[in-house]
Design a protein around this motif. Sequence first.
Motif, PDB file in Angstrom:
ATOM      1  N   GLU A  65       5.121   2.607  -1.988  1.00 26.78           N
ATOM      2  CA  GLU A  65       4.081   2.375  -3.044  1.00 26.78           C
ATOM      3  C   GLU A  65       4.632   0.660  -3.601  1.00 26.78           C
ATOM      4  OE1 GLU A  65       4.130   4.223  -6.785  1.00 26.78           O
ATOM      5  OE2 GLU A  65       5.375   5.488  -5.799  1.00 26.78           O
ATOM      6  N   HIS A  66       5.640   0.794  -3.605  1.00 28.05           N
ATOM      7  CA  HIS A  66       5.776  -0.651  -4.673  1.00 28.05           C
ATOM      8  C   HIS A  66       5.290  -2.024  -4.347  1.00 28.05           C
ATOM      9  CE1 HIS A  66       8.048   1.886  -6.396  1.00 28.05           C
ATOM     10  NE2 HIS A  66       7.938   0.838  -8.023  1.00 28.05           N
ATOM     11  N   LEU A  68       2.611  -1.465  -1.881  1.00 24.18           N
ATOM     12  CA  LEU A  68       0.989  -1.766  -2.234  1.00 24.18           C
ATOM     13  C   LEU A  68       0.975  -1.717  -3.348  1.00 24.18           C
ATOM     14  CD1 LEU A  68      -0.092   1.860  -0.488  1.00 24.18           C
ATOM     15  CD2 LEU A  68      -1.038  -0.715   0.135  1.00 24.18           C
ATOM     16  N   LYS A  69       1.604  -1.631  -4.641  1.00 24.52           N
ATOM     17  CA  LYS A  69       1.159  -2.353  -5.844  1.00 24.52           C
ATOM     18  C   LYS A  69       1.481  -3.487  -5.851  1.00 24.52           C
ATOM     19  CE  LYS A  69       3.154   1.588  -8.030  1.00 24.52           C
ATOM     20  NZ  LYS A  69       4.305   2.239  -8.929  1.00 24.52           N
ATOM     21  N   ARG A  72      -2.237  -4.809  -3.908  1.00 28.38           N
ATOM     22  CA  ARG A  72      -3.520  -4.334  -4.513  1.00 28.38           C
ATOM     23  C   ARG A  72      -3.851  -4.221  -6.534  1.00 28.38           C
ATOM     24  NH1 ARG A  72      -7.260  -1.048  -1.631  1.00 28.38           N
ATOM     25  NH2 ARG A  72      -8.565  -1.778  -3.259  1.00 28.38           N
ATOM     26  N   SER A  73      -2.272  -4.604  -6.968  1.00 28.72           N
ATOM     27  CA  SER A  73      -2.254  -4.661  -8.653  1.00 28.72           C
ATOM     28  C   SER A  73      -2.621  -5.505  -8.661  1.00 28.72           C
ATOM     29  CB  SER A  73      -1.300  -4.040  -8.992  1.00 28.72           C
ATOM     30  OG  SER A  73      -1.562  -4.183 -11.030  1.00 28.72           O
ATOM     31  N   TRP A  82       8.445  -4.540  -9.565  1.00 27.36           N
ATOM     32  CA  TRP A  82       8.437  -3.626  -8.323  1.00 27.36           C
ATOM     33  C   TRP A  82       9.634  -3.904  -6.946  1.00 27.36           C
ATOM     34  CZ3 TRP A  82       2.394  -3.954  -9.140  1.00 27.36           C
ATOM     35  CH2 TRP A  82       2.236  -3.264 -10.204  1.00 27.36           C
ATOM     36  N   ALA A 118       1.839   7.678   0.445  1.00 23.95           N
ATOM     37  CA  ALA A 118       1.518   6.216  -0.403  1.00 23.95           C
ATOM     38  C   ALA A 118       0.399   5.145  -0.711  1.00 23.95           C
ATOM     39  CB  ALA A 118       2.429   5.199  -0.113  1.00 23.95           C
ATOM     40  N   THR A 122      -0.093   5.691  -4.852  1.00 25.13           N
ATOM     41  CA  THR A 122      -0.483   4.342  -5.506  1.00 25.13           C
ATOM     42  C   THR A 122      -2.382   4.127  -5.763  1.00 25.13           C
ATOM     43  OG1 THR A 122       1.192   3.455  -3.444  1.00 25.13           O
ATOM     44  CG2 THR A 122      -0.748   2.341  -5.039  1.00 25.13           C
ATOM     45  N   SER A 123      -3.121   4.885  -5.246  1.00 28.18           N
ATOM     46  CA  SER A 123      -4.278   4.404  -6.459  1.00 28.18           C
ATOM     47  C   SER A 123      -4.096   5.459  -7.383  1.00 28.18           C
ATOM     48  CB  SER A 123      -5.393   5.136  -5.236  1.00 28.18           C
ATOM     49  OG  SER A 123      -5.776   4.758  -3.639  1.00 28.18           O
ATOM     50  N   LEU A 126      -2.554   3.480 -10.348  1.00 29.89           N
ATOM     51  CA  LEU A 126      -2.902   2.578 -11.022  1.00 29.89           C
ATOM     52  C   LEU A 126      -3.738   2.987 -11.822  1.00 29.89           C
ATOM     53  CD1 LEU A 126      -2.540  -0.464  -7.837  1.00 29.89           C
ATOM     54  CD2 LEU A 126      -1.013   0.208  -9.848  1.00 29.89           C
TER      55      LEU A 126
END
Length: 160
Positions: A65-66, A68-69, A72-73, A82, A118, A122-123, A126
């Motif tokens: 998850e982190h 991906l953050k 993507r963030s 994170w 995940a 995460t989607s 965010l």
Amino acid sequence: MSGSPARLYDEDFVRWSEEQSRALREAARSGVNLPLDWENLAEEVESLGRSQRRELRSRIAVILEHLLKLERSPAADPRSGWMETIARERSEIELLLKDSPSLRGDVGRMIAEESSRAARLTSRVLRLHGEDVGNIAPPTYIEEQVLGDWFPGDLLAFPP
């Protein structure tokens, strides 16, 4: 069993719990005449190993998850948090695998199994923070990326 049960307990807790639960069930089938609840004892010992697997899966999910953050963030502020969380979870996984080396064989499968979950989580998270990231596709991270020192943007460490 490799060596004594006591030695295996120190070397690989999960394997010890699996072997002990098997031994308890065998003792129950052989009719050992002791006033013990053999099947429930075996189940409880076996559950100790399952809890280690659940812990590993949970820590892998947090790392995914982190990662991906980070990937993507566009937000700048929470990135160091994170990264700290990822480092802490990696460290805890290292200790878990040291105590139960047989769990290492589960890591790749768990990464694959947790990737979709995940990505969905995460989607949603965010979007809750006002970031329009759409639906994030499940990542294809390899074990070395998840457990190693790699972070998104670190293109020299592993090819895409």
